[in-house]
Each structure stands twice: as C-alpha cells, then as structure tokens.
Write an enzyme that holds these catalytic residues in place. Sequence first.
Site, PDB file in Angstrom:
ATOM      1  CD  GLU A   1     -39.267  22.098 -42.025  1.00 21.60           C
ATOM      2  OE1 GLU A   1     -39.998  21.760 -41.099  1.00 21.60           O
ATOM      3  OE2 GLU A   1     -39.532  23.026 -42.820  1.00 21.60           O
TER       4      GLU A   1
ATOM      5  CG  ASP B   1     -42.954  25.483 -47.709  1.00 19.17           C
ATOM      6  OD1 ASP B   1     -42.731  24.966 -48.816  1.00 19.17           O
ATOM      7  OD2 ASP B   1     -42.146  25.392 -46.757  1.00 19.17           O
ATOM      8  CB  SER B   2     -43.645  20.976 -47.422  1.00 22.68           C
ATOM      9  OG  SER B   2     -42.366  21.572 -47.393  1.00 22.68           O
TER      10      SER B   2
ATOM     11  CB  CYS C   1     -35.502  24.441 -51.975  1.00 22.91           C
ATOM     12  SG  CYS C   1     -36.261  23.876 -50.433  1.00 22.91           S
ATOM     13  CB  THR C   2     -39.390  28.423 -50.233  1.00 16.05           C
ATOM     14  OG1 THR C   2     -40.035  27.230 -49.746  1.00 16.05           O
ATOM     15  CG2 THR C   2     -39.958  28.774 -51.586  1.00 16.05           C
ATOM     16  CG  HIS C   3     -37.075  24.722 -46.304  1.00 16.94           C
ATOM     17  ND1 HIS C   3     -38.220  24.483 -47.012  1.00 16.94           N
ATOM     18  CD2 HIS C   3     -37.299  24.267 -45.042  1.00 16.94           C
ATOM     19  CE1 HIS C   3     -39.113  23.907 -46.218  1.00 16.94           C
ATOM     20  NE2 HIS C   3     -38.578  23.765 -45.017  1.00 16.94           N
TER      21      HIS C   3
ATOM     22  CE1 TYR D   1     -46.006  18.053 -47.785  1.00 23.25           C
ATOM     23  CE2 TYR D   1     -46.565  19.311 -49.746  1.00 23.25           C
ATOM     24  CZ  TYR D   1     -46.907  18.826 -48.497  1.00 23.25           C
ATOM     25  OH  TYR D   1     -48.149  19.114 -47.983  1.00 23.25           O
ATOM     26  N   GLY D   2     -39.951  16.938 -50.449  1.00 16.56           N
ATOM     27  CA  GLY D   2     -38.949  16.818 -51.512  1.00 16.56           C
ATOM     28  C   GLY D   2     -38.615  15.406 -51.940  1.00 16.56           C
TER      29      GLY D   2
ATOM     30  CB  CYS E   1     -43.722  24.627 -51.616  1.00 13.26           C
ATOM     31  SG  CYS E   1     -43.010  22.973 -51.537  1.00 13.26           S
ATOM     32  CG  ASN E   2     -38.916  26.135 -55.674  1.00 15.03           C
ATOM     33  OD1 ASN E   2     -38.866  26.689 -56.753  1.00 15.03           O
ATOM     34  ND2 ASN E   2     -38.623  26.754 -54.541  1.00 15.03           N
ATOM     35  CB  THR E   3     -41.331  20.095 -53.632  1.00 17.53           C
ATOM     36  OG1 THR E   3     -39.998  20.402 -53.210  1.00 17.53           O
ATOM     37  CG2 THR E   3     -41.458  18.620 -53.890  1.00 17.53           C
TER      38      THR E   3
HETATM   39  N1  DGL Z   1     -39.662  24.388 -49.349  1.00 15.73           N
HETATM   40  C1  DGL Z   1     -39.933  23.372 -50.288  1.00 15.73           C
HETATM   41  C2  DGL Z   1     -39.504  23.769 -51.686  1.00 15.73           C
HETATM   42  O1  DGL Z   1     -39.416  24.927 -52.008  1.00 15.73           O
HETATM   43  C3  DGL Z   1     -39.408  21.983 -50.045  1.00 15.73           C
HETATM   44  C4  DGL Z   1     -39.310  21.445 -48.731  1.00 15.73           C
HETATM   45  C5  DGL Z   1     -39.640  19.984 -48.637  1.00 15.73           C
HETATM   46  O2  DGL Z   1     -38.875  19.121 -49.096  1.00 15.73           O
HETATM   47  O3  DGL Z   1     -40.690  19.747 -48.098  1.00 15.73           O
HETATM   48  O4  DGL Z   1     -39.269  22.905 -52.502  1.00 15.73           O
END
Ligand code: DGL
Length: 275
Positions: free
Chosen positions: A159, A11-12, A193-195, A43-44, A74-76
């Site tokens: 974060e 993940d990011s 988004c996994t966060h 990353y988003g 990570c979805n992004t």
């Molecule tokens: N956890 C990441 C996701 O699922 C995104 C976090 C990010 O923006 O880096 O998209």
Amino acid sequence: MPSVSSIGIFDSGYGGLTILSEIRSLMPEYNYIYLGDNARTPYGTRSFDVVYRFTLESVKQLFFMGCNLVILACNTASAKALRTIQQNDLPHIAPDKRVLGVIRPTTEVIGDLTRSRHVGLFGTEGTVSSLSYNIEIEKLWPDIKVTGQACPMWVPLIENGEAQSEGADYFVEKYCNALMERDSDIDTVILACTHYPLLYDKIRQHLPQNVKIISQGPIVAASLKDYLHRHVDMEQSIKKGGECRFYTTEQPEKFAKNASVFLSGKVTAETITFR
Ligand code: DGL
C-alpha cells in the site's frame, strides 16, 4: 432485475485490482465499478465485527450505485464478512442481489494443483486466524493438510509503494522461511491476499523452486464466468459497454497514482462518501 447494473468489485484498498484486471481481461464486455476502502485499509489486523461492518457498508454502497452482483475481491472480507452478509443481510436488504467471495473458487481448484497434498497459505492475520481456508478445503479435499502463515507486513509495504524495495525482501524471505519450516512437504502455496501478487517475483525467489505459487485472479475470473453462465438473469442484468469506474474512500489522485502500479493504463478515480 433492471438491466442497468455493473459488476461491483470491492477491496479494502488496491489488492482487488489484481482480481479486477484478470476479470476484465476474461470478460471485457461488462461494466464494472471498483471500490477501494483505502481510508480504512488494512483490514487484515481488524476484528471480525469491524471487518464485517466496513464490508457491509461498501456492499450497500455498491448496491446503491447500481450493482446487482458484488465480488469481495478481498480474502479478509471474504473470511470475516461474506457468510454473514449472504445469510443474514441479503435476505432483508436486497434479496435479488448477490455477493460472492474469493475463498470458495480458490479452494475448489486446489485439490487438482497439489501432488504432495500439503498446501501452504500466505494471508493477513485475519484470514489465517479465521481458519476459513482450512475449513473450506477440509470439506472438499479432506486429504489435504493446510498450513497458514500470516504476513502482516506485506500489505503495508504494498500500500505504501515499497513492494520492489530491498526492505520488502527482508519480510518476504522471513515469512517464506517461516512457512516452509513449519511444513517442508508443501508443494503449493496460495497467495490468499489479493495484494500479494505484487510481491510475486520476490516470493518466487524465496520459496523452493519446486513449490507452485497460486495467484487467485485467473481462478476467480474463471469462476465468475462460470457463475454468469449458470445465472442467466444475473448475466442479462449486467450492462455491456466495457466501462470501468473507480471509487475510493481516500484521495482520488493518490488512488489513481497507486492503482497504475496494479493496472496497465491510466486510471481516473472519484472519492466516495458512504451514504
Ligand atoms: N487484500 C486484502 C485480502 O485479500 C487484505 C488487505 C488488508 O489487510 O486490508 O485479504
């Protein structure tokens, strides 16, 4: 395939830990390596090219560290890099290795979860603007209408350890209202988004009670289990020992401290510099 491999989870930042913990609780027997690119998160908001380049670097690193199978938790990264890596890179760099994402498993189950056929989606700007969910859901469930809401403030809040603060409430309410105003028939919302599972309680509070909230961890874990059941060579190549090692591109102490919010139990991390 050599049987010394671990399952790589990428993940990011910390978000993939919500996926890792569900995968480990379903399949504690395997060895895992978690890599968080905390130095370059989020990353988003980054472009397609940048997310692709960063994700490919991390995937190559995990391959180098002995992973035959990498999950982009990570979805992004799944939205912006997975397809190119699978189709263009893997055949050249590692034809026997595999990279899987989190979007496909989620879209496969969504049609069984919504009754109104109106689905909402919270994600990063990158995930929402890629329309990956809209496209994938349309293929499997053409009768479902998908409305995506970008939530650019949520990852920075998480974060930075502010997920439980009053400041977070303001931004959770804001994006929940914005989504429901765009389609009040939504009965199911994907936390894409996994966060975001870290904000679950606040999201629950600000969405109508009849709206189901879907976290991806259990879905991705079940899908991985099924994948390993169907791919016996891959399954046999993964070492069983129940170990999990954590790597970050940032400071390991900081990672260890923040990761403990996502996982129960103490975490020890090491810094990695891409080779
Ligand atoms: N956890 C990441 C996701 O699922 C995104 C976090 C990010 O923006 O880096 O998209």
